[in-house]
Structure formats: C-alpha cells, structure tokens
Design an enzyme around this catalytic site. Structure first.
Site, PDB file in Angstrom:
ATOM      1  N   ASP A  71       8.870   8.336  -1.998  1.00 35.66           N
ATOM      2  CA  ASP A  71       9.185   6.945  -1.666  1.00 35.66           C
ATOM      3  C   ASP A  71      10.086   6.380  -2.762  1.00 35.66           C
ATOM      4  O   ASP A  71      10.279   7.003  -3.806  1.00 35.66           O
ATOM      5  CB  ASP A  71       7.929   6.086  -1.439  1.00 35.66           C
ATOM      6  CG  ASP A  71       7.022   5.991  -2.658  1.00 35.66           C
ATOM      7  OD1 ASP A  71       7.229   6.753  -3.627  1.00 35.66           O
ATOM      8  OD2 ASP A  71       6.107   5.166  -2.647  1.00 35.66           O
ATOM      9  N   HIS A 121       8.131  19.903  -7.915  1.00 33.30           N
ATOM     10  CA  HIS A 121       8.885  18.649  -7.992  1.00 33.30           C
ATOM     11  C   HIS A 121       9.538  18.529  -9.370  1.00 33.30           C
ATOM     12  O   HIS A 121       8.962  18.954 -10.372  1.00 33.30           O
ATOM     13  CB  HIS A 121       7.945  17.463  -7.749  1.00 33.30           C
ATOM     14  CG  HIS A 121       8.653  16.192  -7.428  1.00 33.30           C
ATOM     15  ND1 HIS A 121       9.148  15.356  -8.400  1.00 33.30           N
ATOM     16  CD2 HIS A 121       8.958  15.614  -6.245  1.00 33.30           C
ATOM     17  CE1 HIS A 121       9.735  14.318  -7.825  1.00 33.30           C
ATOM     18  NE2 HIS A 121       9.629  14.448  -6.517  1.00 33.30           N
ATOM     19  N   PHE A 153      16.115   9.751  -5.258  1.00 33.71           N
ATOM     20  CA  PHE A 153      16.403  10.155  -6.631  1.00 33.71           C
ATOM     21  C   PHE A 153      17.512   9.360  -7.315  1.00 33.71           C
ATOM     22  O   PHE A 153      17.612   9.355  -8.533  1.00 33.71           O
ATOM     23  CB  PHE A 153      16.714  11.671  -6.729  1.00 33.71           C
ATOM     24  CG  PHE A 153      15.561  12.552  -6.354  1.00 33.71           C
ATOM     25  CD1 PHE A 153      14.503  12.745  -7.223  1.00 33.71           C
ATOM     26  CD2 PHE A 153      15.512  13.166  -5.109  1.00 33.71           C
ATOM     27  CE1 PHE A 153      13.414  13.536  -6.872  1.00 33.71           C
ATOM     28  CE2 PHE A 153      14.434  13.964  -4.738  1.00 33.71           C
ATOM     29  CZ  PHE A 153      13.383  14.147  -5.623  1.00 33.71           C
ATOM     30  N   TYR A 158      11.864   4.385  -5.900  1.00 37.25           N
ATOM     31  CA  TYR A 158      11.383   3.992  -7.219  1.00 37.25           C
ATOM     32  C   TYR A 158      10.759   2.598  -7.113  1.00 37.25           C
ATOM     33  O   TYR A 158      11.344   1.690  -6.526  1.00 37.25           O
ATOM     34  CB  TYR A 158      12.531   3.960  -8.223  1.00 37.25           C
ATOM     35  CG  TYR A 158      13.167   5.305  -8.503  1.00 37.25           C
ATOM     36  CD1 TYR A 158      12.454   6.326  -9.132  1.00 37.25           C
ATOM     37  CD2 TYR A 158      14.496   5.552  -8.149  1.00 37.25           C
ATOM     38  CE1 TYR A 158      13.048   7.546  -9.397  1.00 37.25           C
ATOM     39  CE2 TYR A 158      15.100   6.777  -8.420  1.00 37.25           C
ATOM     40  CZ  TYR A 158      14.364   7.765  -9.042  1.00 37.25           C
ATOM     41  OH  TYR A 158      14.953   8.987  -9.309  1.00 37.25           O
TER      42      TYR A 158
END
Length: 251
Positions: A72, A199, A85, A74
């Site tokens: 989701d 991740h 990102f 930031y």
C-alpha cells in the site's frame, strides 16, 4: 471542493480491460468506502485522490511490459505519489525520509551494472511501461495498511488477472509474500516471466531462500537484468532503469 472517488478517474483503456467489474457489488463496496473516507477527512488520505490511479495513467495497457507489485502507499507525509515504491525527487537520498526499500533497490541496480538511482522518483520507469502497482491504492496518514479492507483487493485482483491474460510476455516482479500471493492470478497469463524474491525493505531484504540482496550485499536477485534480457529476447526495448536527471527524456 468536495473530494470525489469515481471510476471516471480510471483511464478508458483500463476501464475497458476491467469490463463488467464496475457492475459488481465489489466495485460498489470500494466506491462507497473510499467516498466515506474522503468525506470524513480528505486531508488524511494519501496519495491525494487525483493520484490514486496515477500508475494506470502513466502506463497505458498496451505499453505495460513489466509489473512491480507493492503493498500500500507510503503512510508518512510527503512520500506517496500513486506509484509503488516511488517518492518525490526532492527527498534527499541520504535523508531519514528516504525509504529502505528504495535504498536496497538502488543497491541492486548498482550490483547489476546499471548504476545507482539519483533520487527516488520512478516516473521514468512508469513511462517506459513498468506498471508500479500497489495492491491497495490509498492509506490513512500514519497508519500502514489502514485502507486494505476498503475493497481495493477485488479491483486490483481483477486488474492483475485481466492484464496477465491480455498482454503476452509480461515480466512480473513479486517481492515478498504479499506480492507472491497474487501468483495464481498470473500463472494463466500468456508466457509470463515471474521473478520472486524477499521484499526489498529493511532487514527482510536478506530473508527467505530467495533474498532480494545476498547477505553482505555481494549480489542481487538479478531481477532488473533478467527483465531486460527477457524483453530483448522477445524483440522489445529494455528498460532504462537509471536515467541521468539532467538528461531525463521521460520527465
């Protein structure tokens, strides 16, 4: 002016791809919940509503070659842009606000021979057909995962499934368990390349048997180089992962 949530914010080509989804109870559930959140306190919702679907606006359906799935947006102020990102270019690479995931993505790019990211703004990826898609497209400031139950899952799952069936030879970068949970939606696609690793955020970057970065930072998962080789093998242009901001043709 009242903030609105509407399917009209979704580009026409993506609406066509989603087809009858907008007639379902799932869409009505998402529409109602998002509008309620915006009516309650729009200033706490990130990104701003006009940027919920920025990833779709910058990467038309026909242009998508690579898909990178985030979770989701930031939830810290000043970061979310509507692209997984990506953060604003003015946030200094050496600042505390610069996310660890982006630091590790930059390290991987260096290890793979592309050089380091000059900043955290990934608009130039999106404009080359890299779909930077979060699986929830909004969040409440300061509360990670706060909008994951508002109904985004059904929309994103429909989108992933439809895209994988329509666009052949897609590269899917699935970083972490959440992204990898979408694998069943992808496997029925037309000859996809699926790249999986841990991740890139925090210490998780080194975990699992498929680390994003090898412990000690001696090697990366190689996803960016593998994606470009796949594209070349299928007679497509590779992605310019690192672009000099002074010569940025994609701004």
């Amino acid at each position: 002016m009242k903030a609105q949530f509407s399917k009209d914010d979704i580009p026409n080509d993506w609406q066509e791809l989603l087809g009858s989804y907008f007639e379902t109870a799932d869409w009505q559930f998402l529409e109602k919940n998002l509008q309620t959140a915006l009516d309650l306190n729009p200033s706490t919702v990130r990104p701003e509503p006009q940027n919920f679907f920025k990833a779709l606006k910058l990467s038309p359906v026909h242009s998508v070659k690579v898909v990178i799935l985030g979770q989701d947006p930031y939830h810290s102020a000043g970061l979310a842009q509507g692209l997984a990102f990506s953060i604003p270019a003015e946030i200094a690479v050496n600042s505390r606000a610069f996310p660890s995931s982006l630091r590790n993505i930059s390290k991987a790019l260096v290890l793979e021979g592309f050089g380091s990211l000059p900043n955290g703004d990934l608009h130039h990826w999106a404009k080359q057909g890299v779909l930077l898609l979060n699986t929830a497209l909004s969040v409440k400031l300061g509360e990670a995962g706060s909008h994951t139950n508002l109904g985004w899952k059904s929309l994103i799952d429909h989108l992933i499934s439809a895209l994988s069936k329509q666009n052949p030879n897609l590269v899917w970068m699935l970083w972490g368990g959440h992204a990898q949970s979408k694998l069943p939606l992808i496997e029925n696609g037309k000859d996809p390349l699926v790249l999986q690793s841990s991740h890139p955020s925090g210490l998780g970057v080194y975990k699992t048997d498929k680390p994003f970065l090898e412990p000690g930072g001696k090697a990366s998962c190689g996803h960016f180089a593998k994606a470009n080789q796949w594209l070349l093998n299928h007679k497509d242009l590779p992605i310019q992962w690192v672009v000099d901001p002074e010569k940025n043709l994609f701004s």
